[in-house]
Design a protein around this motif. Structure first.
Motif, PDB file in Angstrom:
ATOM      1  N   ALA A 295      46.229   2.749 -21.976  1.00 62.14           N
ATOM      2  CA  ALA A 295      45.726   4.649 -20.971  1.00 62.14           C
ATOM      3  C   ALA A 295      43.842   4.246 -21.804  1.00 62.14           C
ATOM      4  O   ALA A 295      43.862   4.249 -23.299  1.00 62.14           O
ATOM      5  CB  ALA A 295      46.234   5.354 -21.654  1.00 62.14           C
ATOM      6  N   ASP A 296      43.554   3.874 -20.958  1.00 61.30           N
ATOM      7  CA  ASP A 296      41.374   4.513 -20.839  1.00 61.30           C
ATOM      8  C   ASP A 296      41.415   5.687 -20.618  1.00 61.30           C
ATOM      9  O   ASP A 296      40.809   6.250 -19.963  1.00 61.30           O
ATOM     10  CB  ASP A 296      40.806   3.600 -19.746  1.00 61.30           C
ATOM     11  N   GLU A 297      40.694   6.388 -22.187  1.00 61.79           N
ATOM     12  CA  GLU A 297      40.159   7.433 -22.313  1.00 61.79           C
ATOM     13  C   GLU A 297      40.797   8.438 -22.140  1.00 61.79           C
ATOM     14  O   GLU A 297      40.589   9.775 -20.820  1.00 61.79           O
ATOM     15  CB  GLU A 297      39.119   7.623 -22.179  1.00 61.79           C
TER      16      GLU A 297
ATOM     17  N   LYS B  42      35.761  -1.274 -25.039  1.00 64.98           N
ATOM     18  CA  LYS B  42      37.151  -0.886 -25.020  1.00 64.98           C
ATOM     19  C   LYS B  42      37.770  -0.724 -23.799  1.00 64.98           C
ATOM     20  O   LYS B  42      38.862  -1.462 -23.588  1.00 64.98           O
ATOM     21  CB  LYS B  42      36.881   0.648 -25.491  1.00 64.98           C
ATOM     22  N   SER B  43      37.052  -0.636 -22.306  1.00 65.24           N
ATOM     23  CA  SER B  43      37.968  -0.640 -21.578  1.00 65.24           C
ATOM     24  C   SER B  43      37.629  -1.904 -20.696  1.00 65.24           C
ATOM     25  O   SER B  43      38.082  -2.585 -20.245  1.00 65.24           O
ATOM     26  CB  SER B  43      36.878   0.289 -20.081  1.00 65.24           C
ATOM     27  N   THR B  44      36.747  -3.002 -21.312  1.00 63.02           N
ATOM     28  CA  THR B  44      36.691  -4.512 -21.323  1.00 63.02           C
ATOM     29  C   THR B  44      37.960  -4.916 -21.504  1.00 63.02           C
ATOM     30  O   THR B  44      38.529  -5.436 -20.748  1.00 63.02           O
ATOM     31  CB  THR B  44      35.374  -4.934 -21.369  1.00 63.02           C
TER      32      THR B  44
ATOM     33  N   GLU C  39      28.656   9.981 -22.952  1.00 60.09           N
ATOM     34  CA  GLU C  39      28.089   8.541 -23.765  1.00 60.09           C
ATOM     35  C   GLU C  39      30.067   7.695 -23.629  1.00 60.09           C
ATOM     36  O   GLU C  39      29.474   7.131 -23.435  1.00 60.09           O
ATOM     37  CB  GLU C  39      28.252   8.277 -25.598  1.00 60.09           C
ATOM     38  N   ILE C  40      30.424   8.907 -23.089  1.00 61.98           N
ATOM     39  CA  ILE C  40      32.669   8.207 -23.063  1.00 61.98           C
ATOM     40  C   ILE C  40      32.463   7.589 -21.709  1.00 61.98           C
ATOM     41  O   ILE C  40      32.834   6.532 -21.483  1.00 61.98           O
ATOM     42  CB  ILE C  40      33.002   9.408 -22.895  1.00 61.98           C
ATOM     43  N   GLU C  41      31.595   8.235 -19.950  1.00 58.78           N
ATOM     44  CA  GLU C  41      31.856   7.982 -19.078  1.00 58.78           C
ATOM     45  C   GLU C  41      31.641   6.465 -18.634  1.00 58.78           C
ATOM     46  O   GLU C  41      32.745   5.427 -18.269  1.00 58.78           O
ATOM     47  CB  GLU C  41      31.840   8.305 -18.033  1.00 58.78           C
ATOM     48  N   ALA C  42      30.425   5.687 -19.511  1.00 65.82           N
ATOM     49  CA  ALA C  42      30.278   3.934 -19.237  1.00 65.82           C
ATOM     50  C   ALA C  42      31.254   3.072 -19.052  1.00 65.82           C
ATOM     51  O   ALA C  42      32.028   3.087 -19.934  1.00 65.82           O
ATOM     52  CB  ALA C  42      29.488   3.660 -20.350  1.00 65.82           C
TER      53      ALA C  42
HETATM   54 MG   LIG Z   1      35.575   3.146 -21.523  1.00 60.76          MG
END
Ligand SMILES: [Mg+2]
Ligand SMILES: Nc1ncnc2c1ncn2[C@@H]1O[C@H](COP(=O)(O)OP(=O)(O)O)[C@@H](O)[C@H]1O
Length: 256
Positions: free
Chosen positions: A169-171, A41-43, A253-256
């Protein structure tokens, strides 16, 4: 419009962040990206505004390739894209107003920003942005005096002052309590509807995604495994795809 064609991202250590992702997001859509930790997702968000380069494929923003753009052309595309992060990314010791004015950087270059030489029209934009997130009365407070939810709404105001046409928006609510989460998500939704700003939000919480998004994209191991309207994004469907519920994520688990 945002268009990804066969986008792959392989990190230097050979981890595949994205694998042959193709998708189009139309102007004004409100899209939630969901998936387990490490799904990409972040990628994906970082690829869209080229916070990192992709390994393969092409990404177009409003018809221009951000993948190939350099220099002035790249800056011009980026000006249209506002980012919101889980950790707010505010300058804590600066005033709320200054943080919102920072959204104007892309319009003037850094020197003017460092010197704090913002034209009057920028201040008007900043106050207007603060009014939209109901924080006008906090304009002269120090950013770190605000609650987490308020700080995230300052980050939203910064993107509005930027006059971005796309919000990534990332998390954005991962570190907020449920009430504050609702305020921030309501702001993002209202802004999307009133200003037609295309909004793409990474969320680990499938219930939130269903409550706010009009379209949900599910990632698994860097690949799109679901793309459809909220009505089709049922628990059963996600159990099928992921072999587990997306509601049971532990916060770490979210932070990664
Ligand atoms: Mg992420
Ligand atoms: N800078 C990096 N270097 C190497 N691997 C990375 C880097 N950033 C992310 N990854 C890996 O890429 C995959 C996708 O990560 P990420 O996009 O952060 O997933 P998500 O945001 O969905 O949790 C994971 O396997 C992750 O470990």
């Amino acid at each position: 419009m945002i268009k990804l064609q066969n986008v792959s991202k392989i990190y230097p250590n050979q981890t595949k962040g994205l694998n042959q992702v193709s998708l189009t997001v139309e102007q004004g859509e409100f899209v939630a990206i969901v998936g387990l930790s490490g799904a990409g997702k972040s990628t994906l968000l970082r690829a869209i505004n080229r916070l990192h380069d992709i390994t393969e494929g092409n990404i177009e923003i409003h018809g221009a390739s951000i993948t190939k753009a350099e220099g002035k052309a790249l800056r011009s595309i980026r000006r249209d894209i506002g980012m919101i992060f889980q950790g707010f990314n505010l300058v804590k010791r600066s005033s709320v107003l200054r943080n919102v004015l920072a959204g104007r950087v892309g319009h003037h270059g850094t020197l003017r920003t460092i010197l704090g030489l913002f034209p009057k029209t920028d201040e008007d934009l900043a106050f207007e942005a603060l009014a939209r997130v109901n924080l006008l009365e906090k304009a002269y407070s120090r950013a770190d005096e605000l609650s987490g939810g308020q700080q995230q709404r300052v980050a939203i105001a910064r993107v509005l002052a930027q006059e971005a046409k796309i919000i990534l928006a990332d998390e954005p609510v991962a570190s907020l309590d449920p009430l504050t989460t609702k305020q921030v998500m309501d702001d993002l939704q209202r802004i999307n509807q009133e200003l037609k700003i295309t909004t793409i939000i990474n969320l680990h919480d499938i219930d939130l995604a269903r409550a706010y998004a009009t379209r949900i994209i599910g990632l698994r191991a860097g690949e799109v495994v679901f793309d459809g309207p909220v009505a089709e994004a049922t628990d059963e469907r996600f159990m099928e795809i992921y072999g587990r519920s997306l509601r049971e994520l532990a916060p770490q688990e979210i932070e990664a």
